[in-house]
Design an enzyme around this catalytic site. Structure first.
Site, PDB file in Angstrom:
ATOM      1  N   TYR A 178      54.467  46.480  14.952  1.00 24.01           N
ATOM      2  CA  TYR A 178      54.944  47.755  14.418  1.00 24.01           C
ATOM      3  C   TYR A 178      55.015  47.750  12.891  1.00 24.01           C
ATOM      4  CZ  TYR A 178      56.556  50.366  18.533  1.00 24.01           C
ATOM      5  OH  TYR A 178      56.635  51.107  19.675  1.00 24.01           O
ATOM      6  N   LYS A 210      53.586  37.070  25.855  1.00 28.23           N
ATOM      7  CA  LYS A 210      52.193  36.933  26.292  1.00 28.23           C
ATOM      8  C   LYS A 210      51.672  35.619  25.710  1.00 28.23           C
ATOM      9  CE  LYS A 210      48.465  38.482  28.354  1.00 28.23           C
ATOM     10  NZ  LYS A 210      48.366  38.554  29.823  1.00 28.23           N
ATOM     11  N   ASP A 224      52.487  41.216  31.449  1.00 31.57           N
ATOM     12  CA  ASP A 224      51.779  41.921  32.520  1.00 31.57           C
ATOM     13  C   ASP A 224      52.497  41.705  33.853  1.00 31.57           C
ATOM     14  OD1 ASP A 224      51.039  39.233  32.329  1.00 31.57           O
ATOM     15  OD2 ASP A 224      48.938  39.577  32.872  1.00 31.57           O
ATOM     16  N   ASP A 236      58.962  48.398  23.926  1.00 29.64           N
ATOM     17  CA  ASP A 236      58.716  49.840  23.920  1.00 29.64           C
ATOM     18  C   ASP A 236      58.142  50.259  25.265  1.00 29.64           C
ATOM     19  OD1 ASP A 236      58.317  52.475  22.846  1.00 29.64           O
ATOM     20  OD2 ASP A 236      56.195  51.982  22.573  1.00 29.64           O
ATOM     21  N   ASP A 264      60.185  52.237  28.789  1.00 34.25           N
ATOM     22  CA  ASP A 264      59.775  53.500  29.415  1.00 34.25           C
ATOM     23  C   ASP A 264      59.550  53.287  30.905  1.00 34.25           C
ATOM     24  OD1 ASP A 264      59.712  54.838  26.929  1.00 34.25           O
ATOM     25  OD2 ASP A 264      57.925  55.971  27.497  1.00 34.25           O
TER      26      ASP A 264
END
Ligand code: IPM
Ligand code: MG
Length: 347
Positions: A136, A186, A218, A242, A246
């Site tokens: 970001y 990851k 994942d 992020d 959601d």
């Protein structure tokens, strides 16, 4: 107790208004509210999504109640002037590095989740998302390669101190919950994640009571749908957090119910619903204000030390839901103000 109210764009002003009504109804002595423009609304009025006056009001406040930013009218602006830069700028300028996003299924709402009721009913987790680093805030750009092709690029990185401080927040949160922490990364592909994992393991030595596990992002996305009840606290970086937050909101049933806190090293915090500005329903009085009302509860708890009042608000919302109060996000017909009224009655 100074609260900066930054309502922002889209449904931000509508839902924030209801949260302010709830705060005012508590009748707390010494509560001062200062409103300021932010996001696309601020760009339209002042030429910048985070005008200096707004930043100054936010800085001077004990806590910030934030609505939402994002306005399709502004999508063509250069990135530094887009509404989203306001929230990113506030997070960075105020050092709000720790984002707490709790996800829990309210009683009676097991059926509104996209998951089977018995799977959804077991959800009670907290996502601790790092908010000041990662891809970001790295260098980024669009450049032209020697052969003439355009290339977009974004630098992902985490320094060890950035990982360490968010890890401490997550371990401490786990200590007062079920003492289970899952770090999501990851590390099978990214060096940034390898360092993240190494540092989280180092920090874990200080929290022997907390059971630490690691999961690739994942797999975490899959497990959140398959068996979300396995999670207590999840700690992860800015980008993965992020996305997973959601996803967690839909597991709960509606993005219109989830609150969040963004905390600095001190007690200052910014509190916002995790949903966005929802331009498609903006100004129509249709948005569910519950996520913002619940964010106001987090504000009382984390920045003003008024856990007693936070509990009252949360109970009023839970009661409203148990009584069948439903906005369009939950398949109901009640509008923003009617839901606000329903919460106030129960308060
Ligand atoms: C969020 C939002 C923001 C983010 C946007 C508006 C910049 O999606 O708070 O989750 O990506 O962090
Ligand atoms: Mg998001």
């Amino acid at each position: 107790m100074k609260i900066a109210v930054l309502a922002g764009d889209g449904i931000g002003p509508e839902v924030t208004r209801e949260a302010v009504r709830v705060l005012e109804a508590l009748g707390l002595a010494g509560l001062e509210l200062a409103h300021a423009a932010v996001g696309g609304a601020a760009y339209k009025a002042h030429g910048h999504p985070l005008p200096p006056e707004t930043l100054a009001i936010a800085r001077a406040a004990d806590a910030i109640l934030f609505g939402a930013v994002g306005d399709p009218d502004c999508d063509a602006l250069e990135r530094s002037l887009r509404p989203e830069q306001a929230i990113l700028g506030l997070r960075k300028e105020l050092g709000l590095f720790a984002n707490l996003r709790p996800a829990k299924v309210f009683k009676g709402l097991e059926d509104t989740s996209a998951l089977r009721p018995e799977v959804a009913g077991a959800i009670d987790l907290l996502i601790v998302r790092e908010l000041n680093g990662d891809v970001y805030f790295g260098e980024k750009g669009i450049r032209t390669l020697p052969d003439g092709r355009r290339q977009g690029w974004d630098m992902m990185s985490y320094a060890e101190d950035e990982v360490r401080r968010i890890a401490h927040v997550a371990f401490k949160a786990a200590l007062v919950r079920d003492k289970k922490l899952c770090s999501v990364d990851k590390a099978n592909v990214l060096e940034t994640s390898q360092l993240w994992r190494d540092v989280v393991i180092e920090v874990s030595a200080e929290y022997p009571e907390v059971e630490l596990s690691h999961m690739y992002v994942d797999n975490a996305a899959m497990q959140l749908v398959k068996n979300p009840g396995q999670f207590d606290v999840i700690v992860t970086g800015n980008l993965f957090g992020d996305i997973l937050s959601d996803q967690a909101s839909m597991c709960v049933g509606s993005i219109g119910l989830l609150a969040s806190a963004s905390l600095s090293e001190g007690s200052q915090g910014l509190y916002e619903p995790i949903h966005g500005s929802a331009p498609d329903i903006a100004g129509k009085g249709l948005a569910n204000p519950m996520a913002t009302v619940l964010s106001a509860a987090m504000l009382l708890r984390h920045s003003l030390g008024r856990d007693d009042q936070a509990v009252r608000i949360e109970a009023a919302v839970a009661r409203a839901l148990a009584d069948g109060v439903r906005g369009g996000d939950l398949g109901g017909t009640m509008g923003t103000v009617a839901i606000g009224d329903a919460i106030l009655e129960r308060l």
